[in-house]
Write an enzyme that holds these catalytic residues in place. Structure first.
Site, PDB file in Angstrom:
ATOM      1  N   GLU A  73      -3.502   7.279  -4.108  1.00  0.00           N
ATOM      2  CA  GLU A  73      -3.502   6.034  -3.348  1.00  0.00           C
ATOM      3  C   GLU A  73      -3.275   4.882  -4.316  1.00  0.00           C
ATOM      4  OE1 GLU A  73      -6.178   4.576   0.271  1.00  0.00           O
ATOM      5  OE2 GLU A  73      -7.114   4.093  -1.628  1.00  0.00           O
ATOM      6  N   TYR A 130       0.864  -1.187   0.000  1.00  0.00           N
ATOM      7  CA  TYR A 130       0.000   0.000   0.000  1.00  0.00           C
ATOM      8  C   TYR A 130       0.896   1.232   0.000  1.00  0.00           C
ATOM      9  CZ  TYR A 130      -3.181   3.615   1.679  1.00  0.00           C
ATOM     10  OH  TYR A 130      -3.901   4.773   1.798  1.00  0.00           O
TER      11      TYR A 130
END
Ligand code: GDP
Ligand code: MN
Length: 397
Positions: A206, A118
């Site tokens: 993101e 992530y």
């Protein structure tokens, strides 16, 4: 402004960031063609069909599916396009899927297992700098990771004067547990990702998952990009990517009319010039027993047309039981605004709720006269508190 996954990936790619490649399709037939093309390009009949909507958590809602042939990609696309995709991040009705991304299957078998990371970039307002937030435990359960094992989420703060320094990118790669070729690729990925973030005036990036493939390449498999609306004027090309179908119709219209509007759930419509005065107005309405139906800053050029636009806009909200117009005439002249109110009345016809107008500042006296002599059912006030009391009074009726 939010971008779709495929648009975000194109943006990243233009900065040299490696991505999971794909082709957008608007129908099952186009998906089959796209999958055939992907097969030619990447020498694999497998591909992933991904719903393109402005919402995350698509994997959990059935919006990301693996196809083992172009025909199957077509079948999946056929079922996906037109469906309302419900994910943990959408409302109960879900979001209508209008297009899909036919993407390269990147979880191919190899020497090592692929690994999902992530990585996001955003601004830490408290510290006044950008921050790279990342975790070695990326993938569909990142929320759980953040909640249950917050020590697995790392932060790298970036000095705005110095920018992202190479050792910081190396630290990211190190904390993600990488070595060798994958380490080098990750350093390159992070540096380019940050360049893309700055270059596009983004407010949020993101990448989840950012994937280490079984042959040690680092690629963005998903992208969530939010651009700063206030900087769009210098990114005409990116502005064109706006997908109005994905946005709240009221927001789109407010944007078109250049009104700063935020809907709230009260019953007093507010039309104010200046964000500070707008907030003070909302406070005073609340203190006087009402509750604001919206935040609306008509801006510094509150001319007749803008007043009319704003009035029509406020009246769309059926919760509105009264309207308070609170204008401070600094640059804008109060008599102009007053004329705007009168004109708006005439143009709209009957306004079904009481309107209280408080005009203060340049030419306030002339303005009050215009309002009082118009013969319209408008209540004029000079003092702020007086206006709020009038609102309370009409609501109590
Ligand atoms: P999101 O659920 O909206 O965040 O959509 P993502 O694009 O992140 O996809 C969700 C999940 O689908 C990822 O975490 C992956 O595990 C999986 N996925 C994405 N691309 C591929 C692929 O090429 N092959 C396989 N097998 N799985 C994939
Ligand atoms: Mn994702």
């Amino acid at each position: 402004m939010n971008l779709h996954e495929y648009q975000g990936k194109e943006l990243l790619k233009s900065y040299g960031v490696k991505i999971q490649e794909g082709i957008v399709a608007y129908s099952a037939a186009e998906a089959v063609e796209a999958a055939k093309k992907m097969k030619e390009l990447y020498n694999s009949g497998w591909c992933v069909v991904k719903a393109q909507v402005h919402a995350g958590g698509r994997g959990k809602g059935g919006g990301v599916k693996l196809a083992k042939s172009p025909e199957q990609a077509g079948e999946i696309a056929d079922a996906m396009i037109g469906m309302h995709l419900i994910t943990p991040q959408t409302s109960a009705e879900g979001k209508l899927v209008r297009k899909v991304l036919v993407a390269q299957d990147v979880f191919y078998p190899g020497a090592a297992e692929p690994k999902e990371f992530y990585i996001s970039i955003l601004t830490d307002r408290g510290r006044g700098c950008n921050v790279i937030m990342y975790s070695p435990d990326g993938g569909m359960d990142i929320e759980k990771v953040a909640h249950e094992t917050p020590d697995r989420v790392y932060f790298e703060f970036i000095d705005p004067m110095l920018g992202l320094r190479p050792f910081q990118a190396q630290k990211v790669a190190f904390n993600l547990g990488l070595s060798g070729q994958a380490f080098k690729e990750m350093v390159d990925f992070v540096l380019k990702l940050y360049a893309a973030f700055l270059g596009s005036d983004a407010s949020m990036f993101e990448i989840n998952p950012c994937l280490k493939t079984s042959d040690d390449r680092i690629i963005a498999v998903d992208s969530k990009v939010t651009l700063d609306d206030n900087a769009l004027y210098r990114h005409k090309d990116l502005e064109l990517l706006r997908d109005k179908d994905e946005e709240d119709p009221a927001d789109v219209e407010a944007q078109e009319l250049d009104l700063n509007y935020v809907k709230l759930d009260g019953n007093v419509g507010c039309m104010v010039n200046g964000a500070g005065l707008a907030m003070a107005t909302m406070d005073l309405i609340q203190l006087s027993g009402g509750s604001p139906a919206n935040f609306l800053d008509v801006g510094g050029t509150a001319d007749a047309q803008r007043v009319e636009n704003a009035m029509r806009f406020i009246l769309k909200d059926s919760n509105v039981k009264a309207i308070l117009i609170n204008i401070f005439g600094g640059i804008v002249r109060c008599d102009r605004v007053a004329q705007g109110v009168v004109d708006a009345y005439k143009a709209i016809g009957k306004i079904p709720v009481p309107v209280i107008v408080r005009l203060q500042g340049t030419n306030a006296d002339i303005a009050k006269k215009i309002i009082d002599e118009s013969g319209l059912e408008v209540m004029g006030a000079t003092e702020f508190q007086e206006a709020a009391d009038l609102v309370a009074k009409v609501l109590a009726k």
